[in-house]
Design a protein around this motif. Structure first.
Motif, PDB file in Angstrom:
ATOM      1  N   VAL A 181      16.061  64.532  18.326  1.00 36.00           N
ATOM      2  CA  VAL A 181      15.475  64.306  17.010  1.00 36.00           C
ATOM      3  C   VAL A 181      14.835  65.605  16.543  1.00 36.00           C
ATOM      4  N   GLN A 182      14.699  65.762  15.216  1.00 37.61           N
ATOM      5  CA  GLN A 182      13.951  66.882  14.683  1.00 37.61           C
ATOM      6  C   GLN A 182      13.165  66.414  13.463  1.00 37.61           C
ATOM      7  N   LYS A 183      12.098  67.145  13.165  1.00 34.08           N
ATOM      8  CA  LYS A 183      11.206  66.719  12.101  1.00 34.08           C
ATOM      9  C   LYS A 183      10.485  67.948  11.549  1.00 34.08           C
ATOM     10  N   SER A 184      10.338  68.016  10.250  1.00 31.46           N
ATOM     11  CA  SER A 184       9.588  69.104   9.637  1.00 31.46           C
ATOM     12  C   SER A 184       8.133  68.684   9.451  1.00 31.46           C
ATOM     13  N   TYR A 185       7.261  69.674   9.282  1.00 30.65           N
ATOM     14  CA  TYR A 185       5.841  69.397   9.077  1.00 30.65           C
ATOM     15  C   TYR A 185       5.251  70.465   8.168  1.00 30.65           C
ATOM     16  N   LYS A 186       4.125  70.136   7.560  1.00 32.46           N
ATOM     17  CA  LYS A 186       3.365  71.079   6.742  1.00 32.46           C
ATOM     18  C   LYS A 186       1.900  70.996   7.132  1.00 32.46           C
ATOM     19  N   LEU A 187       1.220  72.141   7.108  1.00 30.44           N
ATOM     20  CA  LEU A 187      -0.198  72.196   7.461  1.00 30.44           C
ATOM     21  C   LEU A 187      -0.987  72.870   6.342  1.00 30.44           C
ATOM     22  N   ASN A 188      -2.118  72.259   6.012  1.00 30.83           N
ATOM     23  CA  ASN A 188      -3.022  72.835   5.027  1.00 30.83           C
ATOM     24  C   ASN A 188      -4.336  73.292   5.644  1.00 30.83           C
ATOM     25  N   ASN A 189      -4.536  72.948   6.920  1.00 27.70           N
ATOM     26  CA  ASN A 189      -5.731  73.383   7.642  1.00 27.70           C
ATOM     27  C   ASN A 189      -5.278  73.999   8.953  1.00 27.70           C
ATOM     28  N   LEU A 190      -5.408  75.314   9.049  1.00 26.85           N
ATOM     29  CA  LEU A 190      -4.902  76.026  10.218  1.00 26.85           C
ATOM     30  C   LEU A 190      -6.011  76.457  11.161  1.00 26.85           C
ATOM     31  N   ALA A 191      -7.236  75.990  10.887  1.00 29.07           N
ATOM     32  CA  ALA A 191      -8.372  76.444  11.692  1.00 29.07           C
ATOM     33  C   ALA A 191      -8.480  75.710  13.014  1.00 29.07           C
ATOM     34  N   ASP A 192      -8.042  74.455  13.069  1.00 27.44           N
ATOM     35  CA  ASP A 192      -8.208  73.625  14.264  1.00 27.44           C
ATOM     36  C   ASP A 192      -6.860  73.230  14.841  1.00 27.44           C
ATOM     37  N   ASP A 193      -6.886  72.648  16.054  1.00 31.33           N
ATOM     38  CA  ASP A 193      -5.676  72.059  16.614  1.00 31.33           C
ATOM     39  C   ASP A 193      -5.193  70.961  15.674  1.00 31.33           C
ATOM     40  N   ALA A 194      -3.894  70.961  15.417  1.00 28.80           N
ATOM     41  CA  ALA A 194      -3.352  70.037  14.418  1.00 28.80           C
ATOM     42  C   ALA A 194      -2.274  69.157  15.025  1.00 28.80           C
ATOM     43  N   GLU A 195      -2.323  67.872  14.691  1.00 29.90           N
ATOM     44  CA  GLU A 195      -1.237  66.966  15.056  1.00 29.90           C
ATOM     45  C   GLU A 195      -0.087  67.198  14.104  1.00 29.90           C
ATOM     46  N   ILE A 196       1.064  67.549  14.620  1.00 29.76           N
ATOM     47  CA  ILE A 196       2.191  67.895  13.758  1.00 29.76           C
ATOM     48  C   ILE A 196       3.359  66.921  13.860  1.00 29.76           C
ATOM     49  N   GLY A 197       3.284  65.976  14.786  1.00 33.42           N
ATOM     50  CA  GLY A 197       4.379  65.028  14.838  1.00 33.42           C
ATOM     51  C   GLY A 197       4.344  64.145  16.059  1.00 33.42           C
ATOM     52  N   SER A 198       5.061  63.048  15.971  1.00 34.04           N
ATOM     53  CA  SER A 198       5.228  62.142  17.107  1.00 34.04           C
ATOM     54  C   SER A 198       6.628  61.528  17.027  1.00 34.04           C
ATOM     55  N   PHE A 199       7.177  61.205  18.184  1.00 34.94           N
ATOM     56  CA  PHE A 199       8.516  60.636  18.274  1.00 34.94           C
ATOM     57  C   PHE A 199       8.513  59.456  19.236  1.00 34.94           C
ATOM     58  N   ARG A 200       9.384  58.515  18.967  1.00 34.62           N
ATOM     59  CA  ARG A 200       9.681  57.469  19.940  1.00 34.62           C
ATOM     60  C   ARG A 200      11.078  57.718  20.497  1.00 34.62           C
ATOM     61  N   VAL A 201      11.187  57.593  21.804  1.00 34.99           N
ATOM     62  CA  VAL A 201      12.450  57.876  22.478  1.00 34.99           C
ATOM     63  C   VAL A 201      12.863  56.634  23.261  1.00 34.99           C
ATOM     64  N   LYS A 202      14.017  56.074  22.911  1.00 37.08           N
ATOM     65  CA  LYS A 202      14.494  54.888  23.616  1.00 37.08           C
ATOM     66  C   LYS A 202      15.124  55.288  24.951  1.00 37.08           C
ATOM     67  N   LYS A 203      14.745  54.565  25.978  1.00 38.86           N
ATOM     68  CA  LYS A 203      15.284  54.756  27.324  1.00 38.86           C
ATOM     69  C   LYS A 203      15.324  56.236  27.725  1.00 38.86           C
ATOM     70  N   PRO A 204      14.188  56.873  27.729  1.00 36.50           N
ATOM     71  CA  PRO A 204      14.190  58.285  28.134  1.00 36.50           C
ATOM     72  C   PRO A 204      14.562  58.444  29.606  1.00 36.50           C
ATOM     73  N   GLN A 205      15.160  59.566  29.930  1.00 34.39           N
ATOM     74  CA  GLN A 205      15.390  59.885  31.335  1.00 34.39           C
ATOM     75  C   GLN A 205      14.039  60.207  31.963  1.00 34.39           C
ATOM     76  N   LEU A 206      13.705  59.525  33.044  1.00 32.44           N
ATOM     77  CA  LEU A 206      12.387  59.660  33.637  1.00 32.44           C
ATOM     78  C   LEU A 206      12.335  60.839  34.599  1.00 32.44           C
ATOM     79  N   TRP A 207      11.167  61.489  34.615  1.00 34.21           N
ATOM     80  CA  TRP A 207      10.922  62.589  35.543  1.00 34.21           C
ATOM     81  C   TRP A 207      10.417  62.029  36.861  1.00 34.21           C
ATOM     82  N   SER A 208      10.982  62.494  37.977  1.00 33.96           N
ATOM     83  CA  SER A 208      10.533  62.080  39.307  1.00 33.96           C
ATOM     84  C   SER A 208      10.928  63.170  40.289  1.00 33.96           C
TER      85      SER A 208
END
Length: 821
Positions: free
Chosen positions: A247-274
Motif C-alpha cells: 500500500v502507499q499513501k500521501s501526507y501533508k504536514l503544516n506543523n513540522l516542529a514536533d513528531d507527527a503522525e503521518i499515516g496508518s495502515f491495516r494489513v490483512k494476514k500479515p506474514q509474522l516475524w518469528s
C-alpha cells in the motif's frame, strides 16, 4: 573521495520530481591517529615540513573503525590506556543539494567526543554507545572563504576529532564494570548529504491482533528542519518481505516542529516475524520540499509477545522457550572496532548454535547487530549502560536519561527487541562515598517510566538488584549454580524458588569460565569441597581467585570438561521447566576486562563458548546439540590431543549430538549404538566407556536423525606413563605456513615426560625480524598464559627474516628457539 567508501545512492521519483542523489558515505580511509592529547586543535592542523624534527608528535595512519585499546586491553603487563586521542582527515565535499546540509553521522564513539572543522569546534557528545550527528554545513562554508582553504588544503576540508575515555565518576558505565570502557572511533563514521528538509527519524509501530490475522501499522516521523520550514508533503509506502508494494499513501504536514503522525495502515494476514521465519516488511517514507525529496527506509515486523503472569513466554500466541546468550562489543586484535563482516560472522555463529534470544550487555550496540537480529530472528534485550557503582549526581543521571532516550528512539523499529534494560547489578556499590538504596530506587522508577513513555509496546527489565525487583516488568535474579556459588545440580530448585518471588521471571547470566584447550580427566573433583544448600547467588568477591568460601570459580580447574558438564546439566533441566520464560547464559564470546588480571589469560573474562577470535570451544557443541534441528554430532575432545590414565582403564567418550541415535567406533571397533535421551546426563546418553590403547587412538561416531546421517572423527593419544612435577621447558616449532610459524612449549618432568595436569604460567618473548602474534586475548595468542595440559601455543609472523623466541616460566630455566627462513 579516495579510498574504500560505502556509498548508498537512492534516486527518488515522487510527484513528478526527480531529486539529486542522497548520499551516505562511510569514512573508513585516509585517517591519522594520535594516542595522546595535544595542546589544542591548532596542533592538529598547523603546517609541518617533512623531515623537520620539530614536526612532532608523530601521527599514525589508520582505518576506521578504530579503537585506542585494540591491543593494550589485554596487555598482561600494563593497565589499558584511558585518556584522549585525536583523529584527523581531509574531506572533499560534493553536496548535490543546492541548499542541502552536510552532516557527520557517528554510529558510536567513546566516550567523550569533540568535533572540529579546521580550528572551529562544531559539536560534542557525551556517551560511547548511542548514535549522533553534527551539522558541519556552515563551518564548511566559512572555511571555504579563507585563503588557507585553497592555498594549503586545495579546497579540501580538514576534520579533527578528539575522543576521550578517561575515568570519570560522573559518567556511565561505571569503571567497576566487568568490561573495558573503550576509546576511539570504534563504530562507523558517515558523511551524509541531505536536502534542506529531511527525515530525522521514523517511528513505525507494527501490531497484530491476538489471532494473528489482522495487522496494523502506525507511522510517526521527526524531521530535520534547521531552516524552520513550515509545511511539507510526502509519501509512505509499505513493501512486503518479497518486495511487493502492499500500500502507499500521501501526507501533508503544516506543523513540522514536533513528531507527527503521518499515516496508518491495516494489513490483512500479515506474514509474522518469528525466530524461525523472520519476515521483514519495509516502510519507506519520503518528504518533499522545494523540488527536493528525501527518503528513508526502515524494516518492521508484525508480531506480538507476552510474558505470561507467573508463567512462560509467548510469541505470536504460542509458547517459546527463550534460548539466549549475551554479547559484548569486543574482538581479538581490534577490541570494540568490529567490522560488519566480523559482526555478521559472530551473529551467524550464534544462530547456527540455536540462539533465539540475546541480551546486549551492557549498552546500546551497533545498528549492524540490531539489523542482524531482525534478519536472523534473534529476540533482543537491550539496555542502557547504567552498570554497577551506585548512582551519581545530576550530570550522571542526565546522561543516563539521554542514553535511554536515544537507545529507544534509535532502535524503536526493530521487531527483534522485546525488552529495554534499565541497568545491571545496580546493587553494586563502590563509585561514590554515599550509597543510597532509596535514591537508586527513585531513579530506577524514573527510568522505568521514561522507557514506558517512549515505548509502551515493550517491557522493561533489570538483572540483579533485589531491592528494585518490583519496579521493572521482568526481573532476573542472580543464579550462578555451580560457578560462583553452590552446585550446578541445585539450578532447578533455586530457579523455582526465585520464580515464585516475581510476576515475570527470566534467568540472565549463568555458566562459568573455561580456559580454552584445557581438559580434565576428573573435572568435577572440586565440587566435593563445595557445600550444598548455601545459595547459588553471586556475591561480592566471588570473582576473586583468592579467599572466601569454596566455589568452582576459585577452586575448580577451569577446564572445558567441567564447563561442558555444567552447561549440559542446565540445558537438560530447562527441558523439564514448562513455566520457564527462558534464560541467557553468560557469554557467547570471551571478552576483555580490566578487573581480572589473574585469570589464565590475563584481563580476559573466559566465560564464552567461543574464544575472542570466534574459535569455538567444546561447549559450543553442547548448546548446538540441545538447541538445533539440523543433524550434528561432535565428539568431545577435538582440542584435547593427549588423554591420560592407567593401562586398560576405561575412559568416557562423550558425543554431543541432536541425532536420534549414534554408533561409536574406536580403532575400527564398534562399541555399539546408543539412543539419545536428553535427561540421561551427561551427553544425553551418548557416552561410552572405552579402554583406550597406549599411543594413538582413532575415534569416530556416526549419528542418525531420521533418514539423515552425520559423522565426526578425532585422533587422540593415550599416555599411561606417569609424571612428576614440571622440571623444564621444551620448545619446538610445530608448523610454518604462509609466513606464520606456530610455536609450542611443553612442561615436562626430570625424565622428559609431559606433565599433562600442569597449569604453570608461561611468558613468550621475541627478538629479531618477526612479529609475535600476542595481546589477542586468546589461548593461542597471549604473551602470558597459563598452560593447558602442560603445553602452550603462540604464533609468529616471520616477515621472511630471523628471530629468536624466548619462553619463561617461574622456577624453570628459560628456553630459546631460533627461527630462520
Amino acid at each position: 573521495m579516495k579510498g574504500s567508501v560505502l556509498l548508498f545512492l537512492i534516486f527518488i521519483c515522487a510527484f513528478g520530481t526527480v531529486s539529486h542523489a542522497q548520499q551516505k558515505i562511510r569514512l573508513n580511509d585516509n585517517w591519522e591517529f594520535l594516542k595522546q592529547d595535544i595542546g589544542g586543535v591548532w596542533e592538529a592542523v598547523r603546517p609541518v615540513t617533512p623531515g623537520n624534527p620539530e614536526s612532532v608528535p608523530v601521527w599514525q595512519k589508520i582505518k576506521l573503525p578504530h579503537c585506542f585499546n585494540a591491543r593494550d586491553a589485554v596487555d598482561p603487563d600494563i593497565n589499558y590506556y584511558q585518556g584522549p586521542g585525536w583523529y584527523r582527515t581531509q574531506l572533499e565535499i560534493k553536496n548535490p543539494y543546492p541548499n542541502g546540509k552536510t552532516l557527520l553521522h557517528f554510529e558510536g564513539a567513546g566516550q567523550k567526543t569533540e568535533v572540529y572543522v579546521y580550528t572551529t569546534k562544531v559539536g560534542a557528545h557525551l556517551g560511547g554507545y548511542d548514535e549522533w550527528t553534527v551539522d558541519i554545513t556552515q563551518a564548511i562554508e566559512d572555511f571555504k572563504k579563507t585563503d588557507v582553504c585553497q592555498k594549503r588544503f586545495k579546497g579540501h576540508i580538514p576534520i579533527e576529532i578528539r575522543c576521550d575515555n578517561s575515568r570519570d565518576l560522573e559518567t556511565i558505565p561505571s569503571q567497576l564494570s566487568d568490561f573495558n570502557v573503550y576509546g576511539g572511533l570504534y563504530r562507523y563514521l558517515n558523511l551524509v548529504y541531505e536536502p534542506s528538509l529531511s527525515i530525522d527519524k521514523i517511528f513505525a509501530s507494527a501490531k497484530i491482533d491476538d489471532a494473528g490475522k489482522q495487522g496494523e501499522l502506525q507511522i510517526k516521523t521527526r524531521l530535520y528542519n534547521p531552516d524552520h520550514v513550515s509545511t511539507a508533503e510526502g509519501l509512505i509506502k509499505l513493501i512486503d518481505p518479497k518486495g511487493k508494494l502492499v500500500v502507499q499513501k500521501s501526507y501533508k504536514l503544516n506543523n513540522l516542529a514536533d513528531d507527527a503522525e503521518i499515516g496508518s495502515f491495516r494489513v490483512k494476514k500479515p506474514q509474522l516475524w518469528s525466530p524461525d521465519a523472520p519476515a521483514l516488511y519495509t516502510v519507506e517514507v519520503s518528504v518533499k520540499y522545494g523540488g527536493e525529496v528525501d527518503v528513508q527506509r526502515e524494516k518492521v515486523g508484525f508480531r506480538n509477545f507476552e510474558f505470561v503472569d507467573n508463567g512462560p513466554f509467548h510469541l505470536n500466541g504460542k509458547r517459546l522457550l527463550l534460548r539466549g546468550t549475551h554479547r559484548h562489543e569486543d574482538h581479538a586484535g581490534v577490541a570494540e572496532a568490529m567490522t560488519d563482516s566480523m559482526m555478521h560472522q559472530e551473529m551467524q555463529m550464534m544462530k547456527d548454535m540455536g540462539v533465539n534470544f540475546i541480551r546486549l550487555g551492557h549498552y546500546q550496540q551497533s545498528r549492524t547487530i540490531l539489523n542482524l537480529c531482525d534478519s536472523l530472528g534473534i529476540l533482543v534485550w537491550e539496555e542502557e549502560p547504567w552498570c554497577r557503582g551506585g548512582l551519581g549526581g545530576k550530570v550522571y543521571q542526565d546522561e543516563a536519561k539521554e542514553m535511554m532516550t536515544n537507545m529507544i528512539e534509535q532502535h524503536y523499529n526493530h521487531p527483534a527487541i522485546i525488552l529495554w534494560g534499565l541497568g545491571n547489578e545496580n546493587d553494586w556499590e563502590g563509585d561514590f562515598q554515599v550509597y543510597d538504596k532509596e535514591k537508586i530506587r527513585t531513579f530506577m522508577k524514573a527510568q522505568n517510566e521514561l522507557a514506558h513513555r517512549l515505548d509502551p509496546s515493550r517491557k522493561t527489565t533489570i538483572r540483579r538488584c533485589d531491592f528494585c525487583k518490583d519496579i521493572p516488568d521482568v526481573y532476573s535474579p542472580s543464579i550462578w549454580a555451580g560457578w560462583y556459588r553452590g552446585l550446578f545440580t541445585e539450578y532447578k530448585k533455586t530457579s523455582e524458588e526465585e520464580f515464585k518471588k516475581v510476576k515475570h521471571f527470566f534467568h540472565a547470566e549463568w555458566g562459568g569460565d573455561s580456559h580454552a584447550l584445557r581438559h580434565s580427566e576428573n573435572p568435577d573433583k572440586a565440587l566435593s569441597n563445595i557445600k550444598a544448600g548455601t545459595g547459588t547467588d553471586e556475591r561480592l568477591g566471588d570473582a576473586s581467585l583468592y579467599g572466601g568460601a569454596a566455589r568452582a570459580s576459585k577452586d575448580g580447574d577451569w577446564s572445558e570438561s567441567y564447563i561442558c558438564n555444567l552447561f549440559d546439566w542446565h540445558l537438560k533441566e530447562q527441558e523439564t521447566m514448562p513455566w520457564l520464560t527462558g534464560s541467557a547464559f553468560w557469554v557467547f564470546k570471551d571478552f576483555s576486562t580490566p578487573i581480572r588480571p589473574d585469570n589464565p589469560i590475563p584481563y580476559m573474562n573466559q566465560k564464552g563458548v567461543v574464544e575472542r577470535d570466534l574459535t569455538p570451544k567444546e561447549s559450543y557443541y553442547v548448546f548446538q546439540s540441545y538447541w538445533t534441528n539440523k543433524p550434528m554430532a561432535h565428539i568431545y575432545g577435538h582440542s584435547w590431543p593427549v588423554r591420560w590414565g592407567d593401562a586398560g582403564e576405561e575412559k568416557m567418550i562423550k558425543v554431543y549430538s541432536n541425532c536420534d541415535n549414534a554408533e561409536l567406533f574406536v580403532n575400527g571397533k564398534s562399541y555399539g549404538t546408543k539412543k539419545r535421551n536428553s535427561q540421561d546426563f551427561p551427553a544425553a546418553g551418548l557416552r561410552w566407556m572405552v579402554a583406550l590403547q597406549n599411543g594413538n587412538n582413532d575415534i569416530k561416531v556416526v549419528g542418525h536423525k531420521g533418514k539423515q546421517t552425520v559423522s565426526d572423527h578425532i585422533s587422540q593419544q593415550y599416555q599411561t606413563e606417569k609424571w612428576d612435577k614440571p622440571a623444564k621447558l621444551l620448545i619446538e616449532k610445530i608448523s610454518d605456513e604462509n609466513g606464520v610459524a606456530t610455536i609450542q612449549i611443553k612442561l615436562v618432568d626430570s625424565k622428559g615426560v609431559q606433565c599433562l595436569d600442569a597449569v604453570n604460567q608461561v611468558a613468550f618473548s621475541l627478538t629479531g625480524d618477526g612479529t609475535l602474534m600476542d595481546d589477542l586475548g586468546t589461548s593461542r595468542g597471549s604473551r602470558k598464559v597459563q598452560a593447558y595440559n602442560g603445553r602452550a601455543l603462540i604464533s609468529v609472523k616471520t616477515n621472511n627474516g630471523k628471530s629468536v623466541v624466548g619462553v619463561q616460566s617461574p622456577g624453570l630455566s628459560t628456553v630459546f628457539l631460533n627461527l630462520e627462513q
